[in-house]
Design a protein around this motif. Structure first.
Motif, short mmCIF file in Angstrom:
data_model
loop_
_atom_site.label_atom_id
_atom_site.label_comp_id
_atom_site.label_asym_id
_atom_site.label_seq_id
_atom_site.Cartn_x
_atom_site.Cartn_y
_atom_site.Cartn_z
N ILE A 3 0.86 -1.19 0.00
CA ILE A 3 0.00 0.00 0.00
C ILE A 3 0.89 1.24 0.00
N ILE A 165 3.67 -1.07 3.95
CA ILE A 165 3.13 0.27 3.72
C ILE A 165 4.28 1.16 3.26
N HIS A 185 -2.01 -0.67 -4.29
CA HIS A 185 -3.11 0.27 -4.07
C HIS A 185 -2.51 1.55 -3.49
N CYS A 186 -3.11 2.68 -3.81
CA CYS A 186 -2.58 3.93 -3.29
C CYS A 186 -3.64 4.65 -2.45
N LEU A 277 -8.96 -2.80 2.91
CA LEU A 277 -8.07 -2.63 1.77
C LEU A 277 -7.61 -3.97 1.23
#
Lengths: 287, 120, 291
Positions: A3, A165, A185-186, A277
């Motif tokens: 992420i 992360i 994913h952002c 998420l």
């Protein structure tokens, strides 16, 4: 799952959020600080023994006895880092070199070899035996942030964790892209001001250009009808979380505290957020 | 000997350009015959970094042994120094006038770069 | 006489740099503005620019593989030091290209194109605080440093043409390419920071950068009352590094309110104490930069 936590504009609370997200999920997530120009996560995550690895780049070095001044390297170099000074031969300007290695490959006389110069360092620490923090740090005056970001991301993990992360660099330029590019994913952190929204839109445009899925966290929110919430609703952008605008959060931050110190109930919400998420990215729970 | 000038135009009546690395072209003048050669600098004028370095290289390759400019950046200066090319300082004026001054030997030698470099 | 270039920097984002630059611009006479924060330009949101001149900006070249000619040998992926070549099921593709040209040169099938890339747009505008030069970088693009250099150059040209004395630059956050491009050769830097651990940490890095490029720096602590103790430490650190220190500014709602109104603070709150303080800071900074 990887992420990236990013923000078009600086100072929106991106690092505050990624530190809190990592702290609340320390049993299943590690944190890599990719904001190599100004890494900050370590200011809020102290302790643990640090291992430091230098990031080297290779700049060319000339062996004058082999160089016949043919000019192949100088015309190849896109960064103007090499020049022929008449009879005095070839000169190298390492501060302009982007370490592509092309000049060494094009030289027909093998007159160029690699010389290592320091571009940055990667520091790895495990805080309280459970939370791993990797920090990339660019040497002051060095032009190659993406090189150091790549090294930080590729640094071998000290702990086995399902989630990594990335605290991404601010802005939307090459440093930002080279970090977000590596993520599944952002998460974009914004604040509900005109500057924040303007830069949020720029970041979204960049992320859509890379075909990455993304969502938004609104910091310093004044409730679900603030400027940013309305903006996201209008554009159909998922809002994961709102962090309220409160002076005690600002003061806690100014004293080096995390979001969890300012509001302990945040922990549960940040765990649920990571679960969501993971479902979104991998279609299942974090196992 | 040959002397190089960053130039605003294409003949000796034109003015010296106030820039070096980002000048549009150079005139390289032969001091004996007063004939000259034009070197276009368009690729370098727009370079993000190292424009001065590349311009210096082009001027040296054209056979100049002295160069006259208002300013010199640190990297271009380094290249000229290493190559043993004389760096002379002048104010903006027609290049033909500067050639006269050059022949009279009244153009001062540059002691060091007077412009900060540009990184990109 | 070339104009003085004063660059406003911040290391860390969100310290109020752009709001302050816009406010200074309302007091600055014979000044051209340059927004060198090309990644995330915001100055135009406060100064209602009307564009009078515009152009595109090419940041070099970009490599792209022609699938039809690619033999999937993988040499490009092996040679690329930037990790920009990726392989999916035997197909090779390039993204995030650094523009070095190595793959183009060495591809045995000559299957890689090398096209000039358009990475941004620059604009010269009339604004409520005079001429400003600004730009827009294509999001995710390379070469923001180069675009920042171009904006500075265009602003210098404007200043010279108008006989302006000062180019006031809104610089980017960070210490990388665009910050270097905004700082090198500037006459003076005003660094806006805030009393937080990140503010302190980033300030040290930006002051090192300024000293690396021999640009005299002056430090302004914004929102000082959030943490008076840390403010003291920041100012001591700045003095220790040979920098001058500007008047502090308090945590003030007027920053956000002016943003909401799309106006610089002195125009949204004319005659206010904050506007007066900012005017003093500007005058002091200007005379400091001339000394």
């Amino acid at each position: 799952m990887k992420i990236a936590v990013a923000s078009g504009k600086g100072g929106t609370g991106k690092s505050t959020f990624s530190v809190a997200l990592a702290l609340a999920n320390r049993d299943r997530a590690r944190l890599v600080d990719c904001d190599v120009e100004e890494p900050n996560a370590h200011l809020f995550l102290r302790g643990g023994e640090s291992t430091s690895t230098p990031v080297w780049a290779s700049v060319p070095e000339v062996d004058a006895s082999l160089c016949d001044a043919c000019g192949k390297c100088t015309s190849f170099c896109q960064y103007n880092a090499l020049a022929l000074a008449g009879s005095a031969g070839l000169m190298v300007f390492p501060e302009l070199c982007h370490d592509c290695g092309g000049c060494i490959l094009v030289c027909p006389n093998k007159a160029l070899s690699e010389r290592k110069v320091l571009r940055g360092t990667i520091e790895s620490r495990v805080i309280d035996g459970t939370l791993e923090l990797v920090t990339g740090r660019l040497e002051v005056g060095s032009p190659s942030a993406p090189t150091v970001i790549r090294a930080a991301i590729e640094n071998p993990p000290a702990l086995r964790r399902r989630v990594t992360i990335f605290d991404a660099p601010p802005g939307t330029a090459c440093s930002f892209a080279s970090c977000v590019h590596q993520a599944d994913h952002c998460v974009l952190v914004t604040d509900p001001t005109p500057f924040g929204l303007h830069d949020l839109d720029l970041a979204i445009e960049a992320i859509q250009g890379m075909s990455k899925p993304f969502s938004v966290v609104i910091n310093r929110s004044n409730g679900d009808d603030d400027l940013a919430s309305r903006h996201c609703r209008r554009r159909g952008i998922p809002v994961l979380m709102r962090i309220p605008e409160r002076r005690e959060i600002a003061e806690c931050y100014s004293n080096g505290g995390s979001l969890l110190d300012a509001d302990p109930s945040m922990g549960e919400r940040l765990r649920a957020l990571l679960d969501d998420l993971h479902f979104h990215v991998s279609g299942g729970p974090i196992l | 000997m040959k002397i190089a000038f960053p130039a605003t135009g294409t003949d000796l009546s034109c003015l010296l350009d106030g820039r070096f690395g980002r000048a549009p072209r150079f005139l390289v003048v032969d001091s004996e015959t007063n004939s000259y050669q034009t070197i276009e600098n368009d690729g370098n004028a727009d370079a993000s970094q190292g424009a001065g370095i590349q311009s210096a290289q082009a001027v040296i390759a054209a056979g100049a042994t002295a160069v006259v400019s208002v300013h010199f950046g640190p990297k271009a200066f380094q290249v000229f120094e290493k190559a043993g090319i004389k760096t002379l300082q002048a104010d903006i004026a027609p290049i033909s006038d500067l050639m006269d001054k050059f022949r009279q030997g009244v153009l001062p030698r540059m002691q060091g770069p007077d412009k900060a470099g540009h990184a990109g | 006489m070339s104009p003085k270039e004063i660059v406003v920097l911040s290391g860390k984002g969100g310290t109020g740099k752009t709001s302050l630059t816009a406010a200074f611009a309302t007091f600055a006479k014979k000044t051209v503005l340059a927004d060198c924060d090309v990644d995330a330009a915001n100055l135009h949101l406060l100064l209602t620019p009307r564009v009078t001149e515009t152009g595109t900006f090419g940041g070099g070249h970009e490599a792209s593989i022609r699938e039809a000619d690619c033999t999937s040998c993988g040499l490009c992926a092996e040679l690329c030091r930037f990790g920009s070549v990726s392989e999916i099921d035997g197909w090779f593709g390039i993204s995030n290209c650094e523009g070095c040209g190595v793959c183009v040169e060495f591809c045995p099938a000559k299957a890689i194109d090398w096209k000039p890339s358009v990475t941004g747009t620059w604009m010269v505008s009339d604004s409520i605080a005079g001429t400003m030069v600004h730009a827009r970088l294509r999001p995710g693009a390379e070469n923001s440093g180069k675009l920042a250099s171009l904006v500075r150059k265009l602003a210098r040209d404007q200043a010279q043409a108008q006989g302006a004395d000062i180019v006031l630059i809104d610089g980017p956050p960070g210490i990388g390419c665009p910050a270097i491009a905004s700082l090198t050769g500037a006459s003076a830097a005003l660094v806006v920071t805030e009393p937080t651990p990140s503010g302190l940490h980033d300030l040290e890095r930006i002051l090192d950068l300024a000293s690396h490029f021999s640009v005299p720096a002056r430090v302004l602590v914004n929102k000082w009352d959030l943490n008076p103790e840390l403010t003291e430490r920041i100012e001591t650190l700045a003095q220790g590094k040979g920098c001058s220190v500007a008047q502090r500014l308090p945590y003030a709602k007027e920053f956000t309110q002016s943003q909401m109104a799309a106006l610089p603070i002195p125009l949204r709150f004319p005659g206010s104490e904050l506007a007066g303080r900012i005017e003093e800071i500007w005058k002091e900074t200007q005379s400091w930069s001339m000394s």
